[in-house]
Design a protein around this motif. Sequence first.
Motif, PDB file in Angstrom:
ATOM      1  N   ASP A  63       0.041   8.316   4.665  1.00 43.34           N
ATOM      2  CA  ASP A  63      -0.898   9.052   5.548  1.00 43.34           C
ATOM      3  C   ASP A  63      -2.414   9.488   4.545  1.00 43.34           C
ATOM      4  O   ASP A  63      -2.082   9.024   3.399  1.00 43.34           O
ATOM      5  N   LYS A  64      -3.244   9.960   5.308  1.00 43.40           N
ATOM      6  CA  LYS A  64      -4.321  10.319   4.427  1.00 43.40           C
ATOM      7  C   LYS A  64      -3.979  11.404   3.447  1.00 43.40           C
ATOM      8  O   LYS A  64      -4.525  11.402   2.145  1.00 43.40           O
ATOM      9  N   ASP A  86       0.965  -1.130  -0.103  1.00 42.55           N
ATOM     10  CA  ASP A  86      -0.115   0.007   0.008  1.00 42.55           C
ATOM     11  C   ASP A  86       1.000   1.178   0.059  1.00 42.55           C
ATOM     12  O   ASP A  86       1.657   1.469   0.935  1.00 42.55           O
ATOM     13  N   LYS A  92       0.218   4.245   0.502  1.00 43.75           N
ATOM     14  CA  LYS A  92      -0.114   5.371   1.177  1.00 43.75           C
ATOM     15  C   LYS A  92       0.684   5.495   2.408  1.00 43.75           C
ATOM     16  O   LYS A  92       0.845   4.663   3.228  1.00 43.75           O
ATOM     17  N   ASN A 106      -0.857  12.212   1.923  1.00 44.54           N
ATOM     18  CA  ASN A 106       0.382  11.965   1.293  1.00 44.54           C
ATOM     19  C   ASN A 106       0.389  10.577   0.773  1.00 44.54           C
ATOM     20  O   ASN A 106       0.316   9.640   1.378  1.00 44.54           O
ATOM     21  N   SER A 107       0.285  10.415  -0.653  1.00 43.56           N
ATOM     22  CA  SER A 107       0.530   9.146  -1.404  1.00 43.56           C
ATOM     23  C   SER A 107       1.505   9.396  -1.974  1.00 43.56           C
ATOM     24  O   SER A 107       1.653  10.096  -2.827  1.00 43.56           O
ATOM     25  N   CYS A 108       2.224   8.192  -2.183  1.00 40.39           N
ATOM     26  CA  CYS A 108       3.409   7.905  -3.122  1.00 40.39           C
ATOM     27  C   CYS A 108       3.077   6.610  -4.031  1.00 40.39           C
ATOM     28  O   CYS A 108       3.190   5.622  -3.506  1.00 40.39           O
TER      29      CYS A 108
END
Length: 94
Positions: free
Chosen positions: A27-28, A23, A25, A30-32
Amino acid sequence: MIFLELVLQNFGPYFGKQVINLDPKIDKDNSCPIILLGGMNGGGKTTLMDAIRLALYGHRAQCSTRGNLSYSDFLSQCVNSHCHTVDKTRIELL
């Protein structure tokens, strides 16, 4: 299709149960979207890709070391050599 984790148990060089978080992500907010896998030669990077292929395609998977082996012979070859014969070997892709 988004994969969340890959579970390997006594598969290839992976002894015991290994859970790999896929996964991206953090955190809510910030997604890479990219996951990089790195390691030394013989460290199991290709085995991870073979495990994903096996989970998705089963006997039709085109794995790196299968060659002309039958599916059952290839799976027997993939069992970790350090585990006992009664221990489970499995791949789970969630």
